[in-house]
Design an enzyme around this catalytic site. Sequence first.
Site, mmCIF file in Angstrom:
data_model
loop_
_atom_site.group_PDB
_atom_site.id
_atom_site.type_symbol
_atom_site.label_atom_id
_atom_site.label_comp_id
_atom_site.label_asym_id
_atom_site.label_seq_id
_atom_site.Cartn_x
_atom_site.Cartn_y
_atom_site.Cartn_z
ATOM 1 N N GLU A 1 12.334 -35.102 50.722
ATOM 2 C CA GLU A 1 12.778 -36.390 51.250
ATOM 3 C C GLU A 1 14.300 -36.444 51.374
ATOM 4 O O GLU A 1 14.832 -36.920 52.378
ATOM 5 C CB GLU A 1 12.305 -37.531 50.328
ATOM 6 C CG GLU A 1 10.797 -37.603 50.166
ATOM 7 C CD GLU A 1 10.302 -36.860 48.941
ATOM 8 O OE1 GLU A 1 9.429 -37.386 48.245
ATOM 9 O OE2 GLU A 1 10.797 -35.730 48.691
ATOM 10 N N ALA B 1 -11.735 -5.017 34.249
ATOM 11 C CA ALA B 1 -12.267 -3.794 34.855
ATOM 12 C C ALA B 1 -13.272 -3.177 33.882
ATOM 13 O O ALA B 1 -12.947 -2.946 32.710
ATOM 14 C CB ALA B 1 -11.146 -2.811 35.160
ATOM 15 N N GLY C 1 -8.229 -7.004 27.034
ATOM 16 C CA GLY C 1 -9.483 -6.296 26.840
ATOM 17 C C GLY C 1 -10.634 -7.251 26.593
ATOM 18 O O GLY C 1 -10.481 -8.479 26.656
#
Length: 347
Positions: free
Chosen positions: A57, A161, A290
Amino acid sequence: MKEPKETNDLFMRRALELAKRGGEKTRPNPRVGCVLVKNGKVIAEAWHKKFGGPHAEALALKKAGLKASGATAYITLEPCVAFPGKKTPSCAEALISANVKKVFIASKDPNPRISGRGINLLKKNGVLVHVGMFERECEEINRSFFWRQRHQRPYVVLKLALSLDGKAFAAGGNSKWITGKPARNFVYGLRTRFDAILVGSETVIKDNPSLTSHGRGKNPLRLVLDTRLKIPQNSHVLTEKTPTLIITSSRQNFPGETLRVPLKNGRVDIKKALQKLAERGIETLLVEGGPRVCASFLKNKIVDEAYLFFAPKFLSEAKNPNHSPILEDPQLEKIGKDFLIHGRIRY
């Protein structure tokens, strides 16, 4: 004269497009766009470019100058007001001082120090205010900002993973590398989108990761959950230049920067840690820990999104992830809500 809805939509969509340009540089502030319109024409537009810089603004009003008098403003988020510790001037007051007559606002600000106050201030000073146009789109642009304000913690994304037999590391304790290079490159790029990345002390001890973007972009703040300060002082997370914060309950001296958090069931209280991180302005957190760390986050119901990688390997008996039985040329098929992976085994 009342503006047609289609015209209002057009100008607010433009404000949303401008807001997106702020990108990640605005955090922990939200992305905001502003369009000033007079006699049906845009006289100025701007967006919040970076944290600590002028708000959208203020920039738009500066561009418009005296032309702003009598104009209509289209703003993606409620204009801010003054509060203790605020670094920038009040945008609501700036709009009033510029004699802006009407303001369309996509969404109220979820920050309790502002929420509703900017709107009320405008109304008290005779400004016509309309709220709620493209509210959902505004929240989507600032998803992590709204999340932190409403839940007092970062938006948490889990990355994990695993091998096909559900292992995160080989029998020898090594987890480098379960996934292939393309998957790792994807993760390096993913890290650039987060304020911070978190692992547990066991990951640092076993793998000694760098936890950086590896040149793909900005590096996130590295966080290590280390209840008793077990990680070696020569770990990459402590010796490399990228900032690291150790989250611990221990009071012993330590060379790195620490965040002290109380214990809960013998371990660092994760919810309390996330609350303190939110207070530091951390909006987005990538958890790459992990199985134990990931399980803890899931148990506490503080995972909001997840990336799960399944490598075509079997690690139960392997000493090294790179010397394990592999599923050759794996085929993925969705059966109902489940996924079937099929292929021949190569030893």
